[in-house]
Design a protein around this motif. Structure first.
Motif, mmCIF file in Angstrom:
data_model
loop_
_atom_site.group_PDB
_atom_site.id
_atom_site.type_symbol
_atom_site.label_atom_id
_atom_site.label_comp_id
_atom_site.label_asym_id
_atom_site.label_seq_id
_atom_site.Cartn_x
_atom_site.Cartn_y
_atom_site.Cartn_z
ATOM 1 N N UNK A 78 14.919 -2.113 -1.001
ATOM 2 C CA UNK A 78 15.677 -1.941 0.244
ATOM 3 C C UNK A 78 16.238 -0.522 0.360
ATOM 4 N N UNK A 79 16.753 0.004 -0.754
ATOM 5 C CA UNK A 79 17.286 1.366 -0.747
ATOM 6 C C UNK A 79 16.179 2.385 -0.503
ATOM 7 N N UNK A 80 15.036 2.156 -1.118
ATOM 8 C CA UNK A 80 13.895 3.049 -0.918
ATOM 9 C C UNK A 80 13.459 3.056 0.547
ATOM 10 N N UNK A 81 13.347 1.854 1.142
ATOM 11 C CA UNK A 81 12.938 1.761 2.549
ATOM 12 C C UNK A 81 13.974 2.423 3.461
ATOM 13 N N UNK A 82 15.237 2.226 3.143
ATOM 14 C CA UNK A 82 16.309 2.836 3.936
ATOM 15 C C UNK A 82 16.223 4.367 3.862
ATOM 16 N N UNK A 83 15.963 4.884 2.672
ATOM 17 C CA UNK A 83 15.819 6.336 2.501
ATOM 18 C C UNK A 83 14.678 6.866 3.365
ATOM 19 N N UNK A 84 13.540 6.186 3.347
ATOM 20 C CA UNK A 84 12.394 6.615 4.149
ATOM 21 C C UNK A 84 12.715 6.567 5.648
ATOM 22 N N UNK A 85 13.380 5.498 6.082
ATOM 23 C CA UNK A 85 13.734 5.357 7.502
ATOM 24 C C UNK A 85 14.668 6.484 7.945
ATOM 25 N N UNK A 86 15.655 6.776 7.105
ATOM 26 C CA UNK A 86 16.626 7.801 7.451
ATOM 27 C C UNK A 86 16.010 9.206 7.451
ATOM 28 N N UNK A 87 15.086 9.438 6.556
ATOM 29 C CA UNK A 87 14.378 10.724 6.570
ATOM 30 C C UNK A 87 13.704 10.944 7.913
ATOM 31 N N UNK A 88 13.066 9.886 8.399
ATOM 32 C CA UNK A 88 12.345 9.961 9.674
ATOM 33 C C UNK A 88 13.311 10.126 10.836
ATOM 34 N N UNK A 89 14.378 9.345 10.839
ATOM 35 C CA UNK A 89 15.360 9.401 11.928
ATOM 36 C C UNK A 89 16.036 10.774 12.014
ATOM 37 N N UNK A 90 16.359 11.328 10.858
ATOM 38 C CA UNK A 90 17.074 12.614 10.836
ATOM 39 C C UNK A 90 16.132 13.804 10.899
ATOM 40 N N UNK A 91 14.830 13.518 10.883
ATOM 41 C CA UNK A 91 13.788 14.555 10.988
ATOM 42 C C UNK A 91 13.975 15.640 9.923
ATOM 43 N N UNK A 92 14.192 15.192 8.715
ATOM 44 C CA UNK A 92 14.354 16.124 7.598
ATOM 45 C C UNK A 92 12.985 16.519 7.040
ATOM 46 N N UNK A 93 12.829 17.764 6.624
ATOM 47 C CA UNK A 93 11.534 18.220 6.103
ATOM 48 C C UNK A 93 11.342 17.827 4.635
ATOM 49 N N UNK A 94 11.482 16.537 4.367
ATOM 50 C CA UNK A 94 11.327 16.012 3.011
ATOM 51 C C UNK A 94 10.115 15.103 2.994
ATOM 52 N N UNK A 95 9.166 15.450 2.147
ATOM 53 C CA UNK A 95 7.880 14.754 2.108
ATOM 54 C C UNK A 95 7.780 13.909 0.837
ATOM 55 N N UNK A 96 7.374 12.659 1.002
ATOM 56 C CA UNK A 96 7.156 11.802 -0.164
ATOM 57 C C UNK A 96 5.658 11.549 -0.311
ATOM 58 N N UNK A 97 5.274 10.955 -1.438
ATOM 59 C CA UNK A 97 3.845 10.685 -1.638
ATOM 60 C C UNK A 97 3.584 9.197 -1.845
ATOM 61 N N UNK A 98 4.413 8.367 -1.257
ATOM 62 C CA UNK A 98 4.171 6.929 -1.293
ATOM 63 C C UNK A 98 3.042 6.580 -0.324
ATOM 64 N N UNK A 99 2.060 5.860 -0.810
ATOM 65 C CA UNK A 99 1.007 5.358 0.068
ATOM 66 C C UNK A 99 0.460 4.050 -0.497
ATOM 67 N N UNK A 100 -0.391 3.406 0.245
ATOM 68 C CA UNK A 100 -0.896 2.099 -0.163
ATOM 69 C C UNK A 100 -1.850 2.129 -1.332
ATOM 70 N N UNK A 101 -2.265 3.308 -1.769
ATOM 71 C CA UNK A 101 -3.237 3.398 -2.852
ATOM 72 C C UNK A 101 -2.587 3.353 -4.237
ATOM 73 N N UNK A 102 -1.278 3.459 -4.277
ATOM 74 C CA UNK A 102 -0.587 3.524 -5.559
ATOM 75 C C UNK A 102 0.416 2.392 -5.706
ATOM 76 N N UNK A 103 0.498 1.821 -6.897
ATOM 77 C CA UNK A 103 1.616 0.936 -7.227
ATOM 78 C C UNK A 103 2.735 1.827 -7.744
ATOM 79 N N UNK A 104 3.931 1.630 -7.191
ATOM 80 C CA UNK A 104 5.044 2.521 -7.515
ATOM 81 C C UNK A 104 6.237 1.719 -8.026
ATOM 82 N N UNK A 105 6.976 2.302 -8.942
ATOM 83 C CA UNK A 105 8.241 1.712 -9.345
ATOM 84 C C UNK A 105 9.207 1.779 -8.165
ATOM 85 N N UNK A 106 9.942 0.711 -7.884
ATOM 86 C CA UNK A 106 10.816 0.717 -6.712
ATOM 87 C C UNK A 106 12.065 1.571 -6.859
ATOM 88 N N UNK A 107 12.435 1.930 -8.101
ATOM 89 C CA UNK A 107 13.701 2.652 -8.287
ATOM 90 C C UNK A 107 13.540 4.166 -8.375
#
Length: 375
Positions: A264-293
């Motif tokens: 939930x915190x991870x999703x919130x961080x991603x949503x807020x990045x988009x809303x605030x239009x910050x130039x912060x890029x992540x590399x989460x995509x459907x091709x990788x299994x990622x640790x949630x923390x």
């Protein structure tokens, strides 16, 4: 203080602290001593071994206690390599491992063992084909991390294990970042040995452990050692180990709940990045299994070290990668493995969540990012 660096270390839980204090006061005997005080200390060690083995879902092997995750990796890899026959003196690991793994294989290489370092694909994954291409008739040991401490990428160990098993090649994994965060099952992963650490699971610093399958023909790194069945010399830290077991048990009770909170915190961080239009890029995509923390990202226009120090001035703790590699101002191999430029790799920052993390913490972090952008 806003603490978003749980991947580096965690605060000691109340349960672990209580056990540590009680054992320090009431169970101070040397576990190797033959009197009753030593016997009580040894009973704590026996219970702790059984507890951690049960969490790892395999009680047929052995648990050996160490002083840290780093020492667990060093001793596991080197003792397993010591037991390899003369015609299986080839060890494989990856370019994205923790520094301790690289230290271990370099030591083996200096002693004449052949070592191969394999690279993941552009998604940061060691695939079956990548592993197969590196295998030789003389390969005896492979060490591949369960998940990366900087990027959070989880490796498909269960898919790789059968390839090694059918060739009678031993398989070790560094699970320091996954133990207590996601389910870590020896049976499901198919590994022969695993390394874990206390201070990643809300226990005091100063303890680690190695699970070793009963079938593994390891040989002691230090001859003549009597503690830990010859695996590690020195008086065993019973209070810290007891606290390690207690913290691990408590964490497993909340594993699913904490995992959901981190997601939930991870999703919130991603949503807020988009809303605030910050130039912060992540590399989460459907091709990788990622640790949630763990969230690794790149802050456009700023070096990661500068962002980390700016956050620190505002009372926020994040990192630029593995704490064991701090102080080295060069692109991280784990980040470079994602096929990014040196410039982008130097913009890398990592935040990691834990039991006390909240949306308010993320809001403070993002507010600091916005202020940094205006400077």
């Amino acid at each position: 203080m806003v603490y978003l660096d749980y991947a580096a270390s965690t605060p000691v839980s109340e349960e672990a602290l209580h056990v540590f204090q009680q054992l320090s006061k009431d169970c101070y005997g040397n576990a190797s001593s033959l009197h009753d005080a030593g016997g009580r200390a040894n009973d704590i060690l026996t219970y702790s071994r059984q507890s951690i083995a049960a969490i790892l879902e395999d009680e047929s092997g052995d648990i050996y206690f160490t002083s840290s995750g780093t020492e667990s990796n060093l001793l596991a890899i080197q003792s397993m390599a010591n037991g390899l026959p003369a015609d299986r003196q080839h060890v494989i690991t990856t370019s994205v491992e923790h520094p301790s793994v690289h230290h271990a294989v370099k030591s083996l290489e200096r002693l004449g063992t052949k070592v191969s370092i394999i690279e993941p694909n552009q998604d940061g994954i060691i695939t079956e084909d990548i592993l197969k291409d590196a295998l030789l008739p003389e390969t005896g040991l492979v060490s591949i991390q369960h998940a990366n401490s900087e990027t959070g990428i989880i490796q498909p160990l269960a898919e790789l294990a059968p390839i090694l098993k059918e060739r009678h090649i031993l398989f070790h994994t560094d699970a320091v970042q996954t133990f207590g965060k996601i389910r870590v099952s020896i049976k499901e992963l198919g590994v022969d040995a695993i390394s874990i650490s206390s201070h990643k699971v809300y226990a005091p610093k100063g303890a680690g452990a190695v699970y070793m399958g009963a079938h593994v023909p390891w040989k002691p790194l230090y001859s003549g050692t009597v503690q830990e069945n010859g695996f590690r010399p020195g008086t065993v830290n019973v209070p810290c180990i007891g606290a390690f077991a207690a913290a691990s048990e408590q964490l497993m009770l909340k594993l699913d709940e904490q995992k959901r909170q981190n997601e939930q915190l991870r999703d919130y961080f991603f949503q807020q990045l988009k809303m605030r239009q910050l130039p912060v890029r992540t590399f989460h995509n459907g091709k990788r299994r990622m640790l949630p923390h763990i969230i690794g990202c790149f802050f456009e226009g700023f070096e990661g070290q500068y962002v980390m120090l700016a956050c620190n001035r505002h009372g926020i703790c994040i990192s630029t990668g593995s704490a064991c590699a701090s102080g080295y101002h060069h692109p991280s191999p784990a980040v470079k493995a994602l096929h990014v430029s040196d410039r982008d790799a130097l913009q890398f920052i990592r935040l990691s969540f834990g039991s006390k993390s909240s949306k308010e913490d993320i809001d403070q972090l993002l507010h600091t990012f916005e202020q940094l952008q205006k400077e």
